[in-house]
Design a protein around this motif. Structure first.
Motif, mmCIF file in Angstrom:
data_model
loop_
_atom_site.group_PDB
_atom_site.id
_atom_site.type_symbol
_atom_site.label_atom_id
_atom_site.label_comp_id
_atom_site.label_asym_id
_atom_site.label_seq_id
_atom_site.Cartn_x
_atom_site.Cartn_y
_atom_site.Cartn_z
ATOM 1 N N TYR A 45 -0.072 -1.257 1.231
ATOM 2 C CA TYR A 45 1.227 -1.859 1.489
ATOM 3 C C TYR A 45 1.182 -3.320 1.057
ATOM 4 O O TYR A 45 0.167 -3.993 1.243
ATOM 5 C CB TYR A 45 1.574 -1.775 2.977
ATOM 6 N N LYS A 69 4.998 0.259 -0.874
ATOM 7 C CA LYS A 69 3.740 0.964 -0.712
ATOM 8 C C LYS A 69 3.373 1.668 -2.011
ATOM 9 O O LYS A 69 4.239 2.087 -2.782
ATOM 10 C CB LYS A 69 3.788 1.961 0.439
ATOM 11 N N THR A 114 -3.702 4.170 0.732
ATOM 12 C CA THR A 114 -2.350 3.606 0.686
ATOM 13 C C THR A 114 -2.430 2.099 0.830
ATOM 14 O O THR A 114 -3.085 1.593 1.746
ATOM 15 C CB THR A 114 -1.457 4.189 1.802
ATOM 16 N N LEU A 143 10.190 0.390 0.720
ATOM 17 C CA LEU A 143 10.354 1.060 2.006
ATOM 18 C C LEU A 143 11.804 1.127 2.451
ATOM 19 O O LEU A 143 12.143 1.892 3.354
ATOM 20 C CB LEU A 143 9.518 0.350 3.084
#
Length: 243
Positions: free
Chosen positions: A165, A181, A163, A195
């Motif tokens: 971000y 993300k 992942t 988000l």
């Protein structure tokens, strides 16, 4: 460790925008609260100095310095003290500006932002891998799924490497930078997911950094109930029962 522009900046000078030059500050969490921040003089200069990223075990610190070409520098933690930052290789510092970085858990891959002529417009996210001799290879743009004609900034790769971000001015933000993300699925990065509120606001929300436990995140935001300018905020993940 965090970045701030305040009166105690090294040299006490102001930039052309009238703000004080940025410095790196350190605060220690003791007895249930954060102590008064200290200016980390060994890392700072009379120009802009900023925390660009840190390894998951805290042994490698990446520093942005405006003096000498807006480059990324590397500092190592030795005997509980960070060494003087050293300019990274031309494989990394090959653009007009390199401002943030995130190192994978195995320390073999670096994600970083760079402003380059061959990019998609503003700052893009690039990736560089170490070769067998522990040298950074030429950086590669991670592509148009993530990068936009606008700036990408404040990247963070999770410890499992699955992942990523980052903050972006593109991807239909709520305004300014928003935090997104993307997940590594079937050999490619998924379409970025905003988000959303209350993490993101109409102003800039950036520099999303997750603690090693995965339970807390720190980031910078300018919110109406803040102290003025950008403040640091904490996000707590409540776990699977309350995602």
């Amino acid at each position: 460790m965090f970045t701030s522009a305040r009166e105690s900046t090294t040299g006490g000078k102001r930039d052309k925008d009238s703000y004080y030059f940025e410095d790196i500050y350190v605060s220690y969490y003791e007895e249930g609260k954060w102590k008064i921040p200290e200016n980390s003089y060994d890392l700072n200069s009379v120009s802009h100095d900023a925390t660009a990223g840190i390894s998951s075990d805290g042994t490698i610190l990446y520093v942005y310095k405006s003096a000498g070409g807006n480059h990324l520098y590397e500092s190592a933690l030795i005997n509980n003290t960070y060494t003087l930052p050293e300019d990274m290789s031309s494989s990394i510092n090959n653009g007009l500006k390199q401002a943030s970085a995130s190192l994978t858990f195995d320390k073999t891959t670096l994600y970083f932002t760079s402003l380059r002529e061959e990019g998609y417009g503003g700052q893009d996210i690039y990736i560089s891998k170490k070769d067998a001799k522990d040298r950074w290879q030429d950086a590669v743009n991670i592509g148009a799924t993530i990068n936009t004609p606008y700036d990408e900034e404040g990247i963070f790769i999770t410890t499992d490497g699955k992942t990523l971000y980052f903050s972006s001015r593109g991807h239909n933000t709520m305004g300014g930078y928003d935090i997104f993300k993307t997940e590594w699925v079937d050999g490619k990065w998924s379409n970025p997911q905003n988000l959303g509120y209350p993490i993101n606001t109409p102003d800039d929300d950036v520099f999303f950094t997750m603690a090693a436990s995965g339970q807390r995140v720190y980031y910078s935001s300018k919110k109406e109930d803040g102290y003025g300018g950008h403040d640091l905020y904490i996000i707590t993940f409540l776990g699977a029962a309350k995602p």
